[in-house]
Design a protein around this motif. Structure first.
Motif, PDB file in Angstrom:
ATOM      1  N   TYR A 168      11.388  40.420 -14.408  1.00  0.00           N
ATOM      2  CA  TYR A 168      11.781  40.656 -15.786  1.00  0.00           C
ATOM      3  C   TYR A 168      12.684  41.875 -15.858  1.00  0.00           C
ATOM      4  O   TYR A 168      12.552  42.817 -15.077  1.00  0.00           O
ATOM      5  CB  TYR A 168      10.539  40.880 -16.674  1.00  0.00           C
ATOM      6  CG  TYR A 168       9.742  39.619 -16.875  1.00  0.00           C
ATOM      7  CD1 TYR A 168      10.017  38.771 -17.942  1.00  0.00           C
ATOM      8  CD2 TYR A 168       8.739  39.269 -15.979  1.00  0.00           C
ATOM      9  CE1 TYR A 168       9.293  37.596 -18.115  1.00  0.00           C
ATOM     10  CE2 TYR A 168       8.008  38.103 -16.152  1.00  0.00           C
ATOM     11  CZ  TYR A 168       8.292  37.277 -17.222  1.00  0.00           C
ATOM     12  OH  TYR A 168       7.588  36.121 -17.391  1.00  0.00           O
ATOM     13  N   LEU A 169      13.605  41.839 -16.793  1.00  0.00           N
ATOM     14  CA  LEU A 169      14.479  42.968 -17.072  1.00  0.00           C
ATOM     15  C   LEU A 169      14.033  43.598 -18.383  1.00  0.00           C
ATOM     16  O   LEU A 169      13.746  42.895 -19.359  1.00  0.00           O
ATOM     17  CB  LEU A 169      15.940  42.508 -17.184  1.00  0.00           C
ATOM     18  CG  LEU A 169      16.520  41.840 -15.948  1.00  0.00           C
ATOM     19  CD1 LEU A 169      17.892  41.269 -16.267  1.00  0.00           C
ATOM     20  CD2 LEU A 169      16.606  42.844 -14.813  1.00  0.00           C
ATOM     21  N   ARG A 170      13.981  44.896 -18.391  1.00  0.00           N
ATOM     22  CA  ARG A 170      13.559  45.605 -19.595  1.00  0.00           C
ATOM     23  C   ARG A 170      14.702  45.683 -20.598  1.00  0.00           C
ATOM     24  O   ARG A 170      15.847  45.884 -20.235  1.00  0.00           O
ATOM     25  CB  ARG A 170      13.099  47.011 -19.226  1.00  0.00           C
ATOM     26  CG  ARG A 170      11.900  47.002 -18.306  1.00  0.00           C
ATOM     27  CD  ARG A 170      11.562  48.347 -17.714  1.00  0.00           C
ATOM     28  NE  ARG A 170      11.699  49.430 -18.663  1.00  0.00           N
ATOM     29  CZ  ARG A 170      11.799  50.704 -18.322  1.00  0.00           C
ATOM     30  NH1 ARG A 170      11.772  51.051 -17.069  1.00  0.00           N
ATOM     31  NH2 ARG A 170      11.916  51.634 -19.228  1.00  0.00           N
ATOM     32  N   VAL A 171      14.387  45.540 -21.863  1.00  0.00           N
ATOM     33  CA  VAL A 171      15.350  45.717 -22.947  1.00  0.00           C
ATOM     34  C   VAL A 171      15.062  47.099 -23.538  1.00  0.00           C
ATOM     35  O   VAL A 171      13.954  47.359 -24.010  1.00  0.00           O
ATOM     36  CB  VAL A 171      15.222  44.615 -24.018  1.00  0.00           C
ATOM     37  CG1 VAL A 171      16.221  44.842 -25.145  1.00  0.00           C
ATOM     38  CG2 VAL A 171      15.403  43.239 -23.390  1.00  0.00           C
ATOM     39  N   ILE A 172      16.062  47.968 -23.468  1.00  0.00           N
ATOM     40  CA  ILE A 172      15.884  49.365 -23.864  1.00  0.00           C
ATOM     41  C   ILE A 172      16.708  49.655 -25.116  1.00  0.00           C
ATOM     42  O   ILE A 172      17.861  49.252 -25.230  1.00  0.00           O
ATOM     43  CB  ILE A 172      16.345  50.318 -22.732  1.00  0.00           C
ATOM     44  CG1 ILE A 172      15.659  49.996 -21.408  1.00  0.00           C
ATOM     45  CG2 ILE A 172      16.156  51.776 -23.127  1.00  0.00           C
ATOM     46  CD1 ILE A 172      14.180  50.269 -21.377  1.00  0.00           C
ATOM     47  N   ASP A 173      16.124  50.380 -26.052  1.00  0.00           N
ATOM     48  CA  ASP A 173      16.833  50.859 -27.242  1.00  0.00           C
ATOM     49  C   ASP A 173      16.414  52.300 -27.474  1.00  0.00           C
ATOM     50  O   ASP A 173      15.212  52.593 -27.595  1.00  0.00           O
ATOM     51  CB  ASP A 173      16.486  49.997 -28.455  1.00  0.00           C
ATOM     52  CG  ASP A 173      17.229  50.425 -29.701  1.00  0.00           C
ATOM     53  OD1 ASP A 173      18.430  50.758 -29.595  1.00  0.00           O
ATOM     54  OD2 ASP A 173      16.609  50.438 -30.789  1.00  0.00           O
ATOM     55  N   ASP A 187      21.419  35.733 -12.553  1.00  0.00           N
ATOM     56  CA  ASP A 187      22.837  35.600 -12.894  1.00  0.00           C
ATOM     57  C   ASP A 187      23.156  36.561 -14.043  1.00  0.00           C
ATOM     58  O   ASP A 187      22.575  36.443 -15.126  1.00  0.00           O
ATOM     59  CB  ASP A 187      23.130  34.157 -13.311  1.00  0.00           C
ATOM     60  CG  ASP A 187      24.542  33.954 -13.798  1.00  0.00           C
ATOM     61  OD1 ASP A 187      25.446  34.682 -13.358  1.00  0.00           O
ATOM     62  OD2 ASP A 187      24.751  33.040 -14.638  1.00  0.00           O
ATOM     63  N   PRO A 188      24.068  37.504 -13.828  1.00  0.00           N
ATOM     64  CA  PRO A 188      24.376  38.496 -14.872  1.00  0.00           C
ATOM     65  C   PRO A 188      24.842  37.877 -16.191  1.00  0.00           C
ATOM     66  O   PRO A 188      24.483  38.365 -17.264  1.00  0.00           O
ATOM     67  CB  PRO A 188      25.480  39.351 -14.260  1.00  0.00           C
ATOM     68  CG  PRO A 188      25.426  39.106 -12.798  1.00  0.00           C
ATOM     69  CD  PRO A 188      24.830  37.752 -12.602  1.00  0.00           C
ATOM     70  N   SER A 195      22.879  38.171 -19.698  1.00  0.00           N
ATOM     71  CA  SER A 195      23.526  38.683 -20.903  1.00  0.00           C
ATOM     72  C   SER A 195      23.237  37.770 -22.089  1.00  0.00           C
ATOM     73  O   SER A 195      22.922  38.236 -23.193  1.00  0.00           O
ATOM     74  CB  SER A 195      25.041  38.796 -20.672  1.00  0.00           C
ATOM     75  OG  SER A 195      25.677  39.229 -21.831  1.00  0.00           O
ATOM     76  N   LYS A 196      23.301  36.463 -21.873  1.00  0.00           N
ATOM     77  CA  LYS A 196      22.995  35.502 -22.934  1.00  0.00           C
ATOM     78  C   LYS A 196      21.536  35.643 -23.376  1.00  0.00           C
ATOM     79  O   LYS A 196      21.227  35.590 -24.571  1.00  0.00           O
ATOM     80  CB  LYS A 196      23.265  34.081 -22.463  1.00  0.00           C
ATOM     81  CG  LYS A 196      24.741  33.770 -22.296  1.00  0.00           C
ATOM     82  CD  LYS A 196      24.941  32.378 -21.725  1.00  0.00           C
ATOM     83  CE  LYS A 196      26.413  32.102 -21.451  1.00  0.00           C
ATOM     84  NZ  LYS A 196      26.628  30.807 -20.805  1.00  0.00           N
TER      85      LYS A 196
END
Length: 193
Positions: A6-11, A24-25, A29-30
């Motif tokens: 999993y990739l973290r979503v950071i704000d 796949d980058p 992104s999508k």
């Protein structure tokens, strides 16, 4: 079988969620955009705003080149071409963003032509702003914005291939004035819309 990644979503330095890493980058992104949309966090930007952001990015690079190479000796003469090319492209994008506010965007690199086709009201406001800021750049306020712009009108094309020229000149303070005026004016316009 491998564990899914999993990739973290950071704000604002805080994790707000995760997306499954596809490897796949472009697909990631999508997925990232879909995550933002499904959580009400996605903000659609206008084409004008995207053009402004691109102009500002190139202007920032130009200012960084200026700061690092032309403020105090020894001056790096090799940096003048990237400074002029990035500055001219930034100006082109600012002018195209201004055109997009009032209609069709021209596909050309001539700064004079792009400026000429702006509404008169816009050109007048830019000219007044240029007069106000001229002293800061140690320039004569009697020289119009249009005259300044003419000195770098084709710089994006000409300076990219400067080695094919016998010579070329540009006034760094004029370039900085033009960048500042266009950025200031467009920033104010976008804050109003």
């Amino acid at each position: 079988m491998e564990e899914p990644k999993y990739l973290r979503v950071i704000d604002n330095d805080r994790e707000i969620g995760k997306i499954l890493d596809s490897g796949d980058p472009i697909e990631n992104s999508k997925r990232y955009i879909q995550f933002l949309k499904s959580n009400g966090l996605y903000v659609e930007q206008s084409k004008t705003k995207l053009m402004f952001n691109q102009a500002r990015a190139f202007a920032t690079v130009s200012r960084d080149i200026h700061q690092g190479n032309f403020i105090k000796p020894p001056f790096n003469q090799q940096a003048i071409t990237p400074f002029i090319v990035n500055s001219a492209f930034a100006c082109e994008m600012y002018l195209k963003a201004l055109q997009s506010l009032s209609g069709e965007v021209e596909e050309c690199h001539s700064l004079n032509q792009l400026f000429r086709h702006l509404p008169n009201k816009t050109k007048d406001k830019i000219s007044r702003l240029s007069n106000d800021k001229s002293a800061h750049f140690k320039l004569d306020s009697r020289t119009t914005f249009k005259q300044h712009l003419k000195t770098i009108s084709n710089a994006f094309v000409d300076w990219r291939y400067i080695y094919e020229q016998d010579s070329a000149t540009a006034n760094i303070n004029v370039v900085l004035l033009i960048l500042t005026v266009l950025d200031t004016y467009l920033c104010a316009e976008l804050n109003q819309t």
